[in-house]
Design a protein around this motif. Structure first.
Motif, mmCIF file in Angstrom:
data_model
loop_
_atom_site.group_PDB
_atom_site.id
_atom_site.type_symbol
_atom_site.label_atom_id
_atom_site.label_comp_id
_atom_site.label_asym_id
_atom_site.label_seq_id
_atom_site.Cartn_x
_atom_site.Cartn_y
_atom_site.Cartn_z
ATOM 1 N N ARG A 27 0.815 -1.207 0.000
ATOM 2 C CA ARG A 27 0.000 0.000 0.000
ATOM 3 C C ARG A 27 0.851 1.260 0.000
ATOM 4 O O ARG A 27 0.391 2.317 -0.418
ATOM 5 N N THR A 28 2.105 1.141 0.452
ATOM 6 C CA THR A 28 2.969 2.309 0.568
ATOM 7 C C THR A 28 3.944 2.412 -0.593
ATOM 8 O O THR A 28 5.065 2.887 -0.444
ATOM 9 N N PHE A 29 3.528 1.943 -1.769
ATOM 10 C CA PHE A 29 4.390 1.939 -2.957
ATOM 11 C C PHE A 29 5.001 3.312 -3.209
ATOM 12 O O PHE A 29 6.181 3.432 -3.555
ATOM 13 N N SER A 30 4.217 4.366 -3.019
ATOM 14 C CA SER A 30 4.673 5.718 -3.335
ATOM 15 C C SER A 30 5.779 6.190 -2.403
ATOM 16 O O SER A 30 6.384 7.235 -2.646
ATOM 17 N N ARG A 31 6.061 5.465 -1.328
ATOM 18 C CA ARG A 31 7.122 5.860 -0.413
ATOM 19 C C ARG A 31 8.494 5.346 -0.841
ATOM 20 O O ARG A 31 9.510 5.721 -0.265
ATOM 21 N N TYR A 32 8.530 4.492 -1.846
ATOM 22 C CA TYR A 32 9.774 3.848 -2.238
ATOM 23 C C TYR A 32 10.357 4.446 -3.509
ATOM 24 O O TYR A 32 9.637 4.725 -4.466
ATOM 25 N N THR A 33 11.660 4.622 -3.500
ATOM 26 C CA THR A 33 12.395 4.771 -4.758
ATOM 27 C C THR A 33 12.393 3.409 -5.435
ATOM 28 O O THR A 33 12.560 2.378 -4.778
ATOM 29 N N MET A 34 12.206 3.409 -6.730
ATOM 30 C CA MET A 34 12.176 2.158 -7.485
ATOM 31 C C MET A 34 13.294 2.153 -8.517
ATOM 32 O O MET A 34 13.652 3.205 -9.059
ATOM 33 N N GLY A 35 13.815 0.972 -8.777
ATOM 34 C CA GLY A 35 14.910 0.887 -9.727
ATOM 35 C C GLY A 35 14.851 -0.362 -10.587
ATOM 36 O O GLY A 35 14.209 -1.354 -10.228
ATOM 37 N N TRP A 36 15.505 -0.279 -11.709
ATOM 38 C CA TRP A 36 15.699 -1.424 -12.601
ATOM 39 C C TRP A 36 17.194 -1.753 -12.646
ATOM 40 O O TRP A 36 18.035 -0.865 -12.781
#
Length: 124
Positions: A27-36
């Motif tokens: 639910r807190t996806f927007s709190r994470y930096t995401m990377g490939w």
């Protein structure tokens, strides 16, 4: 706990395009930096691209700059990697990761969660 699932990989020819997706079950996806990241046979996992929580700050490896675009849709808990002008040297398993770092992190050490990976093969 964050679960990540990549999709969109496949076998393409040099010059083709692909779009990878990374769906997150948190639910807190927007709190994470995401990377490939990607890993070719016999090589270490290497940074490809990263995007901060808002999508305003991105970073790319020099090898993909100008060809790949990272984006995210926080409403869908999904991150994307648009890959254009693919080259045989882009062949690898592509992994998405989630990081609590508030910057477009480029080190695997900064990522706490990983998906299972999706294979991208580019033929010449």
């Amino acid at each position: 706990q964050v679960q990540l699932v990549e999709s969109g990989g496949g076998l393409v020819q040099a010059g083709d395009s692909l779009r990878l997706s990374c769906a997150a079950s948190v639910r807190t996806f927007s709190r994470y930096t995401m990377g490939w990241f990607r890993q070719a046979p016999g090589k270490e996992r290497e940074f490809v691209a990263a995007i901060t929580w808002s999508g305003d700050n991105t970073r790319y490896a020099d090898s993909v700059k100008g060809r790949f675009t990272i984006s995210r849709d926080n409403a869908k808990n999904t991150m994307y990697l648009h890959m254009n002008s693919l080259k045989p040297e882009d062949t690898a398993v592509y992994y998405c990761g989630a990081s609590p770092v508030w910057a477009p992190a480029t080190s695997t050490d900064d990522y706490n969660y990983w998906g299972q990976g999706t294979q991208v093969t580019v033929s010449s």
